[in-house]
Design a protein around this motif. Structure first.
Motif, PDB file in Angstrom:
ATOM      1  N   GLU A   1       0.821  -1.210   0.000  1.00  9.66           N
ATOM      2  CA  GLU A   1       0.000   0.000   0.000  1.00  9.66           C
ATOM      3  C   GLU A   1       0.854   1.260   0.000  1.00  9.66           C
ATOM      4  O   GLU A   1       0.574   2.205  -0.743  1.00  9.66           O
ATOM      5  N   LYS A   2       1.896   1.293   0.814  1.00 14.31           N
ATOM      6  CA  LYS A   2       2.754   2.483   0.825  1.00 14.31           C
ATOM      7  C   LYS A   2       3.537   2.606  -0.476  1.00 14.31           C
ATOM      8  O   LYS A   2       3.859   3.717  -0.914  1.00 14.31           O
ATOM      9  N   GLY A   3       3.841   1.476  -1.110  1.00 17.86           N
ATOM     10  CA  GLY A   3       4.584   1.496  -2.359  1.00 17.86           C
ATOM     11  C   GLY A   3       3.851   2.160  -3.500  1.00 17.86           C
ATOM     12  O   GLY A   3       4.472   2.533  -4.513  1.00 17.86           O
ATOM     13  N   VAL A   4       2.550   2.373  -3.340  1.00 14.70           N
ATOM     14  CA  VAL A   4       1.780   3.049  -4.385  1.00 14.70           C
ATOM     15  C   VAL A   4       2.311   4.463  -4.630  1.00 14.70           C
ATOM     16  O   VAL A   4       2.215   4.994  -5.730  1.00 14.70           O
ATOM     17  N   ILE A   5       2.932   5.067  -3.611  1.00 15.17           N
ATOM     18  CA  ILE A   5       3.461   6.425  -3.762  1.00 15.17           C
ATOM     19  C   ILE A   5       4.608   6.481  -4.763  1.00 15.17           C
ATOM     20  O   ILE A   5       4.940   7.558  -5.285  1.00 15.17           O
ATOM     21  N   LEU A   6       5.218   5.340  -5.034  1.00 13.52           N
ATOM     22  CA  LEU A   6       6.351   5.291  -5.963  1.00 13.52           C
ATOM     23  C   LEU A   6       5.909   5.158  -7.418  1.00 13.52           C
ATOM     24  O   LEU A   6       6.748   5.161  -8.313  1.00 13.52           O
TER      25      LEU A   6
ATOM     26  N   ALA B   1      15.222  -2.546   1.818  1.00 13.78           N
ATOM     27  CA  ALA B   1      15.132  -3.977   1.526  1.00 13.78           C
ATOM     28  C   ALA B   1      13.767  -4.357   0.960  1.00 13.78           C
ATOM     29  O   ALA B   1      13.644  -5.358   0.242  1.00 13.78           O
ATOM     30  N   PHE B   2      12.746  -3.557   1.264  1.00 15.05           N
ATOM     31  CA  PHE B   2      11.393  -3.857   0.791  1.00 15.05           C
ATOM     32  C   PHE B   2      11.146  -3.352  -0.631  1.00 15.05           C
ATOM     33  O   PHE B   2      10.172  -3.740  -1.267  1.00 15.05           O
ATOM     34  N   TYR B   3      12.028  -2.476  -1.110  1.00 18.65           N
ATOM     35  CA  TYR B   3      11.833  -1.874  -2.431  1.00 18.65           C
ATOM     36  C   TYR B   3      13.123  -1.951  -3.240  1.00 18.65           C
ATOM     37  O   TYR B   3      13.782  -0.933  -3.487  1.00 18.65           O
ATOM     38  N   PRO B   4      13.536  -3.160  -3.643  1.00 18.87           N
ATOM     39  CA  PRO B   4      14.778  -3.308  -4.401  1.00 18.87           C
ATOM     40  C   PRO B   4      14.721  -2.516  -5.702  1.00 18.87           C
ATOM     41  O   PRO B   4      13.694  -2.464  -6.377  1.00 18.87           O
ATOM     42  N   GLY B   5      15.841  -1.881  -6.005  1.00 22.58           N
ATOM     43  CA  GLY B   5      15.923  -1.106  -7.232  1.00 22.58           C
ATOM     44  C   GLY B   5      15.530   0.348  -7.087  1.00 22.58           C
ATOM     45  O   GLY B   5      15.759   1.145  -8.001  1.00 22.58           O
ATOM     46  N   VAL B   6      14.934   0.731  -5.951  1.00 25.05           N
ATOM     47  CA  VAL B   6      14.559   2.124  -5.721  1.00 25.05           C
ATOM     48  C   VAL B   6      15.705   2.823  -4.998  1.00 25.05           C
ATOM     49  O   VAL B   6      16.297   2.278  -4.068  1.00 25.05           O
ATOM     50  N   ASP B   7      16.037   4.027  -5.413  1.00 26.86           N
ATOM     51  CA  ASP B   7      17.116   4.778  -4.770  1.00 26.86           C
ATOM     52  C   ASP B   7      16.836   4.950  -3.280  1.00 26.86           C
ATOM     53  O   ASP B   7      15.694   5.198  -2.867  1.00 26.86           O
TER      54      ASP B   7
ATOM     55  N   TYR C   1      18.343   6.415   0.772  1.00 24.41           N
ATOM     56  CA  TYR C   1      19.089   7.504   1.407  1.00 24.41           C
ATOM     57  C   TYR C   1      19.344   7.150   2.866  1.00 24.41           C
ATOM     58  O   TYR C   1      18.664   6.295   3.446  1.00 24.41           O
ATOM     59  N   GLY C   2      20.315   7.825   3.467  1.00 25.07           N
ATOM     60  CA  GLY C   2      20.635   7.606   4.866  1.00 25.07           C
ATOM     61  C   GLY C   2      22.127   7.509   5.073  1.00 25.07           C
ATOM     62  O   GLY C   2      22.906   8.306   4.536  1.00 25.07           O
ATOM     63  N   PHE C   3      22.542   6.492   5.826  1.00 24.05           N
ATOM     64  CA  PHE C   3      23.957   6.269   6.093  1.00 24.05           C
ATOM     65  C   PHE C   3      24.284   4.808   5.815  1.00 24.05           C
ATOM     66  O   PHE C   3      23.436   3.934   5.967  1.00 24.05           O
ATOM     67  N   GLY C   4      25.496   4.531   5.392  1.00 27.02           N
ATOM     68  CA  GLY C   4      25.881   3.162   5.080  1.00 27.02           C
ATOM     69  C   GLY C   4      25.677   2.852   3.613  1.00 27.02           C
ATOM     70  O   GLY C   4      25.775   3.735   2.754  1.00 27.02           O
ATOM     71  N   PRO C   5      25.343   1.591   3.291  1.00 23.59           N
ATOM     72  CA  PRO C   5      25.221   1.169   1.891  1.00 23.59           C
ATOM     73  C   PRO C   5      23.899   1.596   1.253  1.00 23.59           C
ATOM     74  O   PRO C   5      22.981   0.793   1.059  1.00 23.59           O
ATOM     75  N   VAL C   6      23.789   2.878   0.949  1.00 19.71           N
ATOM     76  CA  VAL C   6      22.592   3.437   0.316  1.00 19.71           C
ATOM     77  C   VAL C   6      23.012   4.244  -0.906  1.00 19.71           C
ATOM     78  O   VAL C   6      24.185   4.548  -1.083  1.00 19.71           O
ATOM     79  N   THR C   7      22.045   4.597  -1.726  1.00 27.38           N
ATOM     80  CA  THR C   7      22.345   5.343  -2.948  1.00 27.38           C
ATOM     81  C   THR C   7      22.856   6.741  -2.647  1.00 27.38           C
ATOM     82  O   THR C   7      23.817   7.221  -3.263  1.00 27.38           O
ATOM     83  N   HIS C   8      22.197   7.426  -1.720  1.00 27.83           N
ATOM     84  CA  HIS C   8      22.574   8.792  -1.348  1.00 27.83           C
ATOM     85  C   HIS C   8      22.917   8.791   0.136  1.00 27.83           C
ATOM     86  O   HIS C   8      22.022   8.697   0.990  1.00 27.83           O
ATOM     87  N   ALA C   9      24.211   8.869   0.435  1.00 29.52           N
ATOM     88  CA  ALA C   9      24.678   8.637   1.800  1.00 29.52           C
ATOM     89  C   ALA C   9      25.311   9.878   2.411  1.00 29.52           C
ATOM     90  O   ALA C   9      26.065  10.609   1.758  1.00 29.52           O
ATOM     91  N   GLY C  10      24.996  10.097   3.689  1.00 29.86           N
ATOM     92  CA  GLY C  10      25.765  11.020   4.498  1.00 29.86           C
ATOM     93  C   GLY C  10      26.987  10.296   5.021  1.00 29.86           C
ATOM     94  O   GLY C  10      27.016   9.059   5.084  1.00 29.86           O
ATOM     95  N   GLU C  11      27.991  11.048   5.407  1.00 33.31           N
ATOM     96  CA  GLU C  11      29.247  10.448   5.858  1.00 33.31           C
ATOM     97  C   GLU C  11      29.643  10.991   7.223  1.00 33.31           C
ATOM     98  O   GLU C  11      29.268  12.099   7.602  1.00 33.31           O
ATOM     99  N   ASP C  12      30.410  10.158   7.948  1.00 33.79           N
ATOM    100  CA  ASP C  12      31.012  10.568   9.228  1.00 33.79           C
ATOM    101  C   ASP C  12      29.954  11.023  10.235  1.00 33.79           C
ATOM    102  O   ASP C  12      30.101  12.060  10.887  1.00 33.79           O
TER     103      ASP C  12
END
Length: 430
Positions: free
Chosen positions: A189-194, A212-218, A220-231
């Protein structure tokens, strides 16, 4: 300005005494000389029953099917409202829709600050969103809309109304299970927004926890994400990190707020907003009360009592664990969790015991939530006031039960904002 004499996207008979309004409301008690009234069907009564009250209060016009002074007369006020909202939304340069099991309001606040956007207030019902779009769709500024759901099919209705250019899912966890049924149902249901509407593409972004629930979608956050903050560094003073080389400091913030800031900076960068400028605005963000608002003093109260779900409580407990001093969790009932609610409360309580030095629980699942369990909110409050001492840090979190009577809220262990107020009053009185 909301002008009933503009080119309306529906057929209407506009009374000659109608005049433009500053904003709209569907609550007749808010109607006034600058606030027009929309007469919508309700669960118990139709808004038409309050049209005369709104006119007496000076409403510039009323959207209704009644033949009354200052009427914008239509066959169906609700359909007209939504059609008007879609037309005004089309005038906005950028619309960001935000949903998720937790962190929606925080993400909305940070994204709006970074983009210098107009954003939805606390209420996020269909009528509230429609009024927001009508009032501000033509402002020339981006819009940020919180899109919460609690039933199947609701997100599709919201997406059809808002038509976001960017769809964000902050997190996924057990929430509103009574209506949505399962985690799989929530994801769907929430995935409808995509998804786009009428072939319109949507820029999708999901938080690290939801990725993990939306493979292939960009993501964000920290760690192994598409758009990552650092330190990332989180202390009692706040959170700091770097994004694309730009330093970011968020006073009295935790990881959840830092992740929202990464989302905001990602969207700001894509919109061409200078990142140092966006980062400076993020440092001044103040989220509404009850959403991880830190009240420092001789003891510190973290007011996170606006609402609760298992994923949100765990995130708040993670933040509590990073504080120095004696850490105290004060947890109440989480609503709408369905037949597995006892197990879900037990899981949260077990996690609280690993993150806090003292654990308090109240209401139906008090023993699952804390070692010190209390049947009612007054009993909990009295025990806390007797226990707390200088240097302590208290996290207060539960669902609201906002439609319940105060007596039932106290009995069921929800609406712990009253506990926050009692703690702050006691702290400041000494």
């Amino acid at each position: 300005m909301v002008d009933p004499f503009c080119a309306l996207p529906f057929s209407a008979a506009v009374h000659p005494e109608a005049r433009p309004a500053r904003r709209l409301t569907w609550d007749s008690r808010e109607a006034g000389p600058d606030v027009a009234f929309v007469a919508l069907p309700g669960e118990r009564m139709h808004g038409n029953a309050f049209v005369e009250q709104a006119l007496a209060a000076g409403a510039p016009f009323v959207l209704t099917d009644l033949d009354v002074p200052r009427a914008v007369r239509v066959d169906d006020a609700q359909a007209a409202l939504f059609a008007w909202a879609r037309a005004e939304r089309a005038r906005s340069p950028l619309v960001v829709g935000v949903t998720g099991s937790a962190g929606k309001t925080t993400a909305k606040s940070f994204v709006a600050a970074a983009l210098d956007a107009q954003f939805m207030p606390v209420f996020n019902t269909m009528p509230a969103i429609a009024c927001f779009l009508i009032e501000l769709g033509g402002s020339g500024r981006p819009l940020v809309v919180e899109m919460g759901i609690d039933r199947i099919g609701e997100m599709a209705e919201l997406v059809d109304l808002v038509r976001p250019d960017v769809g964000v899912i902050t997190s996924i966890g057990p929430a509103h299970l009574e209506q949505l049924g399962s985690i799989e149902g929530i994801v769907r249901e929430k995935g409808v927004i995509l998804r786009g509407v009428d072939g319109r593409p949507v820029r999708g972004l999901v938080g690290a926890q939801a990725s993990a629930f939306y493979p292939g979608v960009d993501s964000y956050g920290f760690g192994p994400v598409t758009h990552a903050g650092e330190d990332l560094t989180v202390t009692a003073q706040g959170a700091s990190f770097r994004f694309a080389g730009v330093p970011v400091t968020l006073p009295l913030a935790a990881r959840v707020q830092a992740e929202a800031a990464v989302l905001a900076l990602t969207l700001a960068h894509e919109a061409g907003v200078p990142l140092p400028e966006a980062a400076a605005r993020l440092a001044a963000v103040s989220v509404p009360g009850g959403r991880y608002r830190v009240h420092p003093g001789r003891f510190t109260v973290i007011d996170d009592a606006y609402n609760a779900s298992p994923v949100a409580v765990r995130a708040a407990l993670d933040a509590l664990n990073g504080w120095p001093g004696r850490r105290i969790s004060v947890l109440g009932r989480m609503l709408e969790l369905g037949p597995t609610e006892r197990d879900l409360h037990a899981g949260v309580g077990a996690y609280a015991r690993t993150q806090a030095d003292l654990t308090f629980g109240v209401g139906a699942f008090a023993a699952e939530l804390g070692d010190r369990a209390f049947a009612t909110v007054p009993e909990l409050t009295a025990a806390l006031l007797a226990e707390v001492r200088d240097g302590d840090v208290l996290l207060v979190k539960a669902s609201r039960g906002i439609s319940w009577t105060p007596e039932r809220r106290a009995q069921e262990g929800v609406g712990l904002d009253v506990v926050v107020r009692a703690l702050l009053a006691a702290r400041d009185a000494e």
